[in-house]
Design a protein around this motif. Structure first.
Motif, mmCIF file in Angstrom:
data_model
loop_
_atom_site.group_PDB
_atom_site.id
_atom_site.type_symbol
_atom_site.label_atom_id
_atom_site.label_comp_id
_atom_site.label_asym_id
_atom_site.label_seq_id
_atom_site.Cartn_x
_atom_site.Cartn_y
_atom_site.Cartn_z
ATOM 1 N N LEU A 71 0.819 -1.203 0.000
ATOM 2 C CA LEU A 71 0.000 0.000 0.000
ATOM 3 C C LEU A 71 0.857 1.259 0.000
ATOM 4 O O LEU A 71 0.598 2.207 -0.740
ATOM 5 C CB LEU A 71 -0.925 0.009 1.219
ATOM 6 N N GLY A 107 -1.271 -4.464 2.107
ATOM 7 C CA GLY A 107 -2.709 -4.660 2.126
ATOM 8 C C GLY A 107 -3.078 -6.094 1.798
ATOM 9 O O GLY A 107 -2.453 -6.730 0.944
ATOM 10 N N ARG A 146 -6.425 -8.331 0.741
ATOM 11 C CA ARG A 146 -7.829 -8.330 0.324
ATOM 12 C C ARG A 146 -8.295 -9.779 0.279
ATOM 13 O O ARG A 146 -7.724 -10.604 -0.443
ATOM 14 C CB ARG A 146 -7.979 -7.643 -1.026
ATOM 15 N N ASN A 172 -19.209 -8.366 2.229
ATOM 16 C CA ASN A 172 -18.809 -7.622 3.416
ATOM 17 C C ASN A 172 -20.013 -6.794 3.856
ATOM 18 O O ASN A 172 -20.441 -5.881 3.145
ATOM 19 C CB ASN A 172 -17.625 -6.716 3.071
ATOM 20 N N GLN A 176 -19.192 -4.728 -0.292
ATOM 21 C CA GLN A 176 -18.229 -5.129 -1.300
ATOM 22 C C GLN A 176 -18.103 -6.652 -1.320
ATOM 23 O O GLN A 176 -18.506 -7.346 -0.385
ATOM 24 C CB GLN A 176 -16.868 -4.499 -1.009
ATOM 25 N N HIS A 198 -15.441 -8.231 -1.031
ATOM 26 C CA HIS A 198 -14.194 -8.591 -0.370
ATOM 27 C C HIS A 198 -14.092 -7.879 0.977
ATOM 28 O O HIS A 198 -14.855 -6.949 1.276
ATOM 29 C CB HIS A 198 -12.995 -8.205 -1.247
ATOM 30 N N HIS A 199 -13.122 -8.317 1.776
ATOM 31 C CA HIS A 199 -12.791 -7.677 3.045
ATOM 32 C C HIS A 199 -11.346 -7.201 2.958
ATOM 33 O O HIS A 199 -10.471 -7.942 2.496
ATOM 34 C CB HIS A 199 -12.936 -8.659 4.213
ATOM 35 N N ASP A 200 -11.080 -5.982 3.393
ATOM 36 C CA ASP A 200 -9.736 -5.422 3.339
ATOM 37 C C ASP A 200 -9.107 -5.374 4.732
ATOM 38 O O ASP A 200 -9.762 -5.017 5.713
ATOM 39 C CB ASP A 200 -9.761 -4.004 2.757
ATOM 40 N N TYR A 201 -7.824 -5.727 4.778
ATOM 41 C CA TYR A 201 -7.058 -5.692 6.022
ATOM 42 C C TYR A 201 -5.712 -5.025 5.734
ATOM 43 O O TYR A 201 -5.206 -5.075 4.602
ATOM 44 C CB TYR A 201 -6.834 -7.098 6.562
ATOM 45 N N VAL A 202 -5.140 -4.422 6.751
ATOM 46 C CA VAL A 202 -3.860 -3.724 6.601
ATOM 47 C C VAL A 202 -2.846 -4.295 7.584
ATOM 48 O O VAL A 202 -3.133 -4.449 8.768
ATOM 49 C CB VAL A 202 -4.025 -2.205 6.846
#
Length: 443
Positions: free
Chosen positions: A284, A290, A292, A310, A315, A317-321
């Motif tokens: 990122l 990131g 996904r 989600n 969406q 997908h689910h986003d994580y950092v």
């Protein structure tokens, strides 16, 4: 690729008759999974590979692994990743229960399960350090190991886990580590009596390396879960599990734990629902990666896979950092003079290697992995024919397992300048031989 795109399957449960009978009710699930995964990975720019968190077979039998191998080959080609880009770990269904119930192996299981804490790790270490006891402990996984060897994912007493590095364009390494949670597995498996051992999770922090771990049994099934979880949650960015046939995602201490649903859940289970995941990892910014996560779920009415939405964003997908993942330092380009000197040194090195036929040099890992896969997917008679043509094995090698035999064959072929010949002899026995030989440069 600018990112890694990994398809995560679990509990694929192939039987010897999977795909060979009109009564195979799961054939439609597999067909739709191929279509769905191919479309999704194409949308994401292509697939890097496939991760399978255990229960490849249904009862740990050779015919089941052959069916699984055949389907995984079809799957890889559908999603456009190399045939050999599959990484697997064993599950309890990959254990041959008949062998696991033998007197010697069962006694070893009981002796390990009777221990706690440091005593458990000591017992494991002593058993795996003794040739005869190690052989008995690993015997129920013999057919699994033969299957996994083609993907360089087999396990041994010396190393009951495997590792593989995947590199992002920024230079960050995603280090896959596959754990074996079935060293102690039999008909008496239950929550809190599955043993992993600290040695498998004793990962070392390395700058520029982030760990992605695969294991079949989730922590709450482990007898030594406190020790294992402590290591995983402090040093492993992402943990993939199977076994439960129920999807769950948790963020714990800046790590991501995914317990997968089953690709082939048993149809008499309550809430039968095939599932799989796609994981996308990318950079990122200078400090963050990131992740996904696309969770795909079977639609029982329309009979296809669709996104597990989600609920917060609607969406697919689910986003994580992942915080604290600094971009590796860029190397300064060399000066013109330094580059000329380097080019000259490289030319001299190549010339010397060609002249001396320095066949001990190892090829890039991708070629070695390709050769391993292609050789070990040949029928045994072809493997022996190649070994005879190269004439580098001895009568004493008869006792070696398939993987150990190939390692010896490869090592001796390298020592005798025969890697290119090994590649050619292997490829010509396949219906789709490779168009070039990467070992020709070593001649």
């Amino acid at each position: 690729m600018e990112k890694l795109v990994l398809v995560h399957l679990s509990d694929i449960h192939f039987t010897g008759s999977s795909g060979t009978s009109i009564h195979d009710l799961d054939s439609d699930v597999r067909h739709e999974l191929l279509r769905d995964a191919a479309a999704l990975t194409k949308e994401l720019g292509g697939a890097t590979g496939v991760l399978v968190t255990g229960d490849i077979a249904f009862s740990g039998q050779c015919a089941e692994y052959e069916r699984a191998a055949s389907w995984l080959l079809e799957f890889c080609r559908a999603i456009g990743c190399p045939d050999e880009s599959v990484w697997v770990v064993p599950g309890n269904h990959d254990v041959d229960r008949k062998i696991a119930n033998s007197k010697v192996t069962k006694t070893l299981h009981e002796s390990i399960r009777a221990k706690q804490g440091p005593a458990l790790d000591k017992e494991l270490r002593e058993i795996l350090s003794d040739e005869s006891s190690a052989k008995a402990l690993l015997a129920p996984l013999a057919d699994y190991n033969t299957f996994a060897a083609r993907f360089q994912c087999s396990i041994s007493a010396a190393k009951p886990y495997w590792e593989r590095d995947l590199t992002l364009p920024c230079g960050t390494i995603i280090r896959l580590r596959g754990l074996c949670s079935t060293l102690v597995s039999n008909q008496h498996d239950a929550k809190n009596n599955i043993v992993l051992g600290q040695a498998q999770v004793n990962v070392h922090r390395v700058d520029g390396v982030e760990y992605l771990m695969l294991c079949h049994h989730p922590p709450d099934w482990l007898q030594d879960q406190d020790t294992v979880v402590s290591h995983l949650e402090s040093k492993v960015r992402m943990q993939l599990f199977g076994h439960k046939h129920s999807q769950r995602v948790q963020e714990i201490n800046k790590t991501l734990r995914v317990t997968a649903g089953a690709m082939h859940p048993e149809r008499d289970e309550g809430g039968w629902e095939p599932m799989y995941n796609v994981i996308e990892i990318s950079r990122l910014d200078d400090q963050q990666l990131g992740v996904r996560l696309f969770q795909r779920r079977w639609h029982k009415v329309n009979h296809y896979f669709l996104a597990d939405q989600n609920r917060n964003t609607n969406q697919s997908h689910h986003d994580y950092v992942w915080q604290g993942c600094p971009r590796p330092a860029r190397k300064e380009p060399p000066t013109v003079e330094a580059q000329k000197a380097a080019d000259s040194a490289m030319s001299a090195a190549v010339a010397a290697k060609t002249k001396a036929k320095d066949t001990e040099a190892m090829l890039p890992p991708t070629h070695e992995r390709r050769l391993t896969f292609r050789f070990l997917t040949l029928a045994f008679r072809h493997q022996i024919a190649i070994a005879n043509i190269l004439n580098v094995l001895t009568d004493e090698d008869r006792a070696l397992s398939d993987e150990a035999l190939f390692r010896e064959l490869f090592k001796r072929a390298a020592a005798n300048g025969l890697l290119a010949k090994l590649w050619d002899e292997t490829e010509k026995r396949h219906s789709d031989p490779a168009p070039f030989n990467p070992f020709e440069t070593l001649k």
